[in-house]
Design an enzyme around this catalytic site. Structure first.
Site, PDB file in Angstrom:
ATOM      1  N   GLY A 108     -16.422  37.086   5.720  1.00 15.60           N
ATOM      2  CA  GLY A 108     -15.553  38.070   4.942  1.00 15.60           C
ATOM      3  C   GLY A 108     -16.028  39.482   5.050  1.00 15.60           C
ATOM      4  CB  CYS A 109     -19.103  41.113   4.932  1.00 16.15           C
ATOM      5  SG  CYS A 109     -19.657  42.625   4.596  1.00 16.15           S
ATOM      6  N   GLY A 110     -17.162  42.632   7.482  1.00 13.04           N
ATOM      7  CA  GLY A 110     -17.394  43.180   8.943  1.00 13.04           C
ATOM      8  C   GLY A 110     -18.484  44.146   9.041  1.00 13.04           C
TER       9      GLY A 110
END
Length: 272
Positions: A108-110
């Protein structure tokens, strides 16, 4: 009857009200991006299309400018994951320090792992004016068209997709992953490997529009981004500054247009 909570590897047991129904679950494993023997990032990803993912990551993060700069590549499987190994020409060695990553990135975290604020909010080029134009109908149908290119989502109902929309042709290429950033990187890599110019179309996303989704789109040279969900306020500011057309909430036959409306037309008229 009572629904069982038991599950098998890769399967879940659902209940349709009368009978248990098996549903597939998507796989997720660590993929290490290794340049010249040095690991630059580890991302949790779905194992399909690993070469697309690795090349798209290398392009969107600035390690390479085009696939021709890859001297050698291999995807090596280990017990717990995959190493995507790149060997580059000597003149590209400096790029290894441009975007350092130090942590595992959850799906969920780029931006997890970047080691400075400057890296998280890197300056973006300004996209040229003009470029492919899309009718309002094409934009409003884009997300629905993408659904027919999501076999993994059909099996699992647990993956994102990124598609490439070309005027008059619909979605011509798509990639899926448990992470929305990974799906877009896979698409960027697939376009590069196919020799397709990203500037000839638009990206279509099944997710919201975060800062990094705008960054990856602009770095790929794509001038229009269409998504089923909302942009963040800062993602919109970046899109406006980069001359990127941004359309969101593209579903149910409509969409909201946030920036650079001149690339969207309705009949002979531009949408204002």
């Amino acid at each position: 009857m009572l629904c069982s909570s038991q599950s098998l590897p890769g399967l879940s047991v659902q209940c349709d009200g009368q009978h248990p129904v098996l549903r597939s679950l998507p796989e997720e494993l660590p993929v290490a991006m290794v340049f010249e023997g040095s690991t630059q990032g580890v991302m949790m990803a779905t194992p399909q299309d690993i070469e697309d993912f690795a090349i798209g990551f290398a392009l969107s993060e600035g390690y390479i400018r085009h696939p021709g700069e890859i001297r050698e590549f291999e995807a090596a499987e280990h017990g717990g994951g995959i190493e995507a190994r790149f060997w580059l020409p000597p003149e590209r060695a400096a790029a290894l320090k441009a975007r350092r990553r130090a942590m595992m990135g959850p799906v969920g975290c780029g931006l997890c792992g970047v080691d400075s604020l400057d890296q998280a909010l890197r300056p973006l080029p300004v996209l040229p004016s003009g470029g492919p134009e899309f009718t309002a109908g094409e934009v409003s149908r884009a997300a629905d068209d993408l659904r027919s290119h999501q076999p993994l989502h059909d099996q699992t109902h647990a993956t994102h997709a990124a598609g490439f929309l070309q005027p008059g042709q619909g979605i011509v290429l798509a990639r899926e992953d448990v992470g929305r950033h990974n799906a877009l990187d896979k698409l960027i890599g697939a376009l590069a490997r196919a020799g397709t110019d990203p500037a000839s179309g638009a990206f279509v996303l099944t997710s919201r529009v975060s800062v990094e989704m705008v960054q990856k789109t602009v770095m790929a040279g794509v001038r229009s981004l269409i998504a089923v969900s909302a942009p963040t306020a800062h993602a919109l500011r970046l899109a406006q500054g980069a001359n990127l057309t941004l359309a969101a909430f593209a579903r149910g036959g409509g969409f909201d247009l946030y920036s650079c409306p001149e690339r969207i037309t309705y009949g002979e008229k531009h949408v204002a």
